[in-house]
Design a protein around this motif. Sequence first.
Motif, PDB file in Angstrom:
ATOM      1  N   VAL A   1       0.838  -1.202   0.000  1.00  0.00           N
ATOM      2  CA  VAL A   1       0.000   0.000   0.000  1.00  0.00           C
ATOM      3  C   VAL A   1       0.874   1.254   0.000  1.00  0.00           C
ATOM      4  O   VAL A   1       0.598   2.227  -0.722  1.00  0.00           O
ATOM      5  N   ALA A   2       1.941   1.239   0.796  1.00  0.00           N
ATOM      6  CA  ALA A   2       2.830   2.396   0.875  1.00  0.00           C
ATOM      7  C   ALA A   2       3.466   2.695  -0.478  1.00  0.00           C
ATOM      8  O   ALA A   2       3.590   3.863  -0.882  1.00  0.00           O
ATOM      9  N   THR A   3       3.849   1.645  -1.186  1.00  0.00           N
ATOM     10  CA  THR A   3       4.426   1.836  -2.522  1.00  0.00           C
ATOM     11  C   THR A   3       3.407   2.459  -3.466  1.00  0.00           C
ATOM     12  O   THR A   3       3.713   3.405  -4.204  1.00  0.00           O
ATOM     13  N   ALA A   4       2.178   1.928  -3.440  1.00  0.00           N
ATOM     14  CA  ALA A   4       1.126   2.477  -4.298  1.00  0.00           C
ATOM     15  C   ALA A   4       0.869   3.945  -3.981  1.00  0.00           C
ATOM     16  O   ALA A   4       0.722   4.780  -4.885  1.00  0.00           O
ATOM     17  N   MET A   5       0.828   4.299  -2.702  1.00  0.00           N
ATOM     18  CA  MET A   5       0.550   5.662  -2.301  1.00  0.00           C
ATOM     19  C   MET A   5       1.684   6.611  -2.698  1.00  0.00           C
ATOM     20  O   MET A   5       1.447   7.727  -3.170  1.00  0.00           O
ATOM     21  N   GLN A   6       2.916   6.174  -2.515  1.00  0.00           N
ATOM     22  CA  GLN A   6       4.049   7.039  -2.841  1.00  0.00           C
ATOM     23  C   GLN A   6       4.123   7.311  -4.341  1.00  0.00           C
ATOM     24  O   GLN A   6       4.253   8.469  -4.761  1.00  0.00           O
ATOM     25  N   ILE A   7       4.035   6.243  -5.146  1.00  0.00           N
ATOM     26  CA  ILE A   7       4.209   6.391  -6.594  1.00  0.00           C
ATOM     27  C   ILE A   7       2.978   7.021  -7.240  1.00  0.00           C
ATOM     28  O   ILE A   7       3.098   7.824  -8.168  1.00  0.00           O
ATOM     29  N   SER A   8       1.800   6.668  -6.746  1.00  0.00           N
ATOM     30  CA  SER A   8       0.567   7.051  -7.439  1.00  0.00           C
ATOM     31  C   SER A   8      -0.117   8.295  -6.871  1.00  0.00           C
ATOM     32  O   SER A   8      -1.046   8.809  -7.504  1.00  0.00           O
ATOM     33  N   ALA A   9       0.301   8.766  -5.705  1.00  0.00           N
ATOM     34  CA  ALA A   9      -0.354   9.932  -5.103  1.00  0.00           C
ATOM     35  C   ALA A   9       0.653  10.993  -4.667  1.00  0.00           C
ATOM     36  O   ALA A   9       0.660  12.109  -5.186  1.00  0.00           O
ATOM     37  N   TYR A  10       1.530  10.635  -3.742  1.00  0.00           N
ATOM     38  CA  TYR A  10       2.496  11.600  -3.212  1.00  0.00           C
ATOM     39  C   TYR A  10       3.377  12.176  -4.314  1.00  0.00           C
ATOM     40  O   TYR A  10       3.816  13.328  -4.244  1.00  0.00           O
ATOM     41  N   SER A  11       3.620  11.388  -5.350  1.00  0.00           N
ATOM     42  CA  SER A  11       4.517  11.827  -6.425  1.00  0.00           C
ATOM     43  C   SER A  11       3.987  13.039  -7.171  1.00  0.00           C
ATOM     44  O   SER A  11       4.761  13.753  -7.817  1.00  0.00           O
ATOM     45  N   LEU A  12       2.686  13.309  -7.111  1.00  0.00           N
ATOM     46  CA  LEU A  12       2.163  14.513  -7.749  1.00  0.00           C
ATOM     47  C   LEU A  12       2.756  15.749  -7.075  1.00  0.00           C
ATOM     48  O   LEU A  12       3.195  16.690  -7.750  1.00  0.00           O
ATOM     49  N   LYS A  13       2.761  15.749  -5.749  1.00  0.00           N
ATOM     50  CA  LYS A  13       3.390  16.841  -5.016  1.00  0.00           C
ATOM     51  C   LYS A  13       4.888  16.871  -5.271  1.00  0.00           C
ATOM     52  O   LYS A  13       5.476  17.933  -5.528  1.00  0.00           O
TER      53      LYS A  13
END
Length: 251
Positions: A109-121
Amino acid sequence: MLLDGKKLLITGVLMDSSIAFHVARLAQEQGAEVVLTSFGRTFKITQAISRRLPQEAPVIELDVSKDEDLDSLADRLGEHVDHLDGVLHSIGFAPQGAFNFLEAQWSDVATAMQISAYSLKSLAVACLPRMREGGSVVGLTFDAQYAWPVYDWMGVSKAAFEATSRYLARDLGPKGIRSNLVSAGPIATTAAKSIPDFEQFARWGEHSPLGWDVKDPVPAAQACVALLSDWFPATTGEIVHVDGGYHAMGF
């Protein structure tokens, strides 16, 4: 032309079936200068696909999970363009374990969140030193207001992605930079192949008043190009649906 003289950073060009590829193609046709990103084993693939654009575009290394890539991005962009007018975020990844909602481990889940969400910021902030007032950040999402079959933690990541765009709109607005998303219907891209049972989305058009072709990424790409242009100068924090109208129906 819609993007005459604009300089854009386009992420996510892997195959010529991708939305990002068609954003890059249309942007060049509308007068923009384009720089692409890729990394690792896909770097040479992106370089090869770049040759299918109207003008071959330079490709620079960018892994959004690596601080060193993000920290040096503005300087490396300077080798190709003196400023940026816009950036397309077309990045998403989730390990297979993230597609089982109840059994997924935090590491997946952490990988998905970092690559797919946080990376926009991360990407927006990394580009800021090159961004001009009037610039535009555009991301690609898949409508996160529903719990879709099989999408699971990638769906949760997209919900975070959409919230991230709104906060970017808040914080980048005073700098004269917009942040908007295009919510595209399902497209049979390379990324879609990682989603279990993706073929079930092939019937999307049956419930879309305008119909929908999962093999046609151009309508979503056209919306991205419009948002990267100056034709939406007072629009930010918005999600533009390009899904044949599916999102507005009661199915």
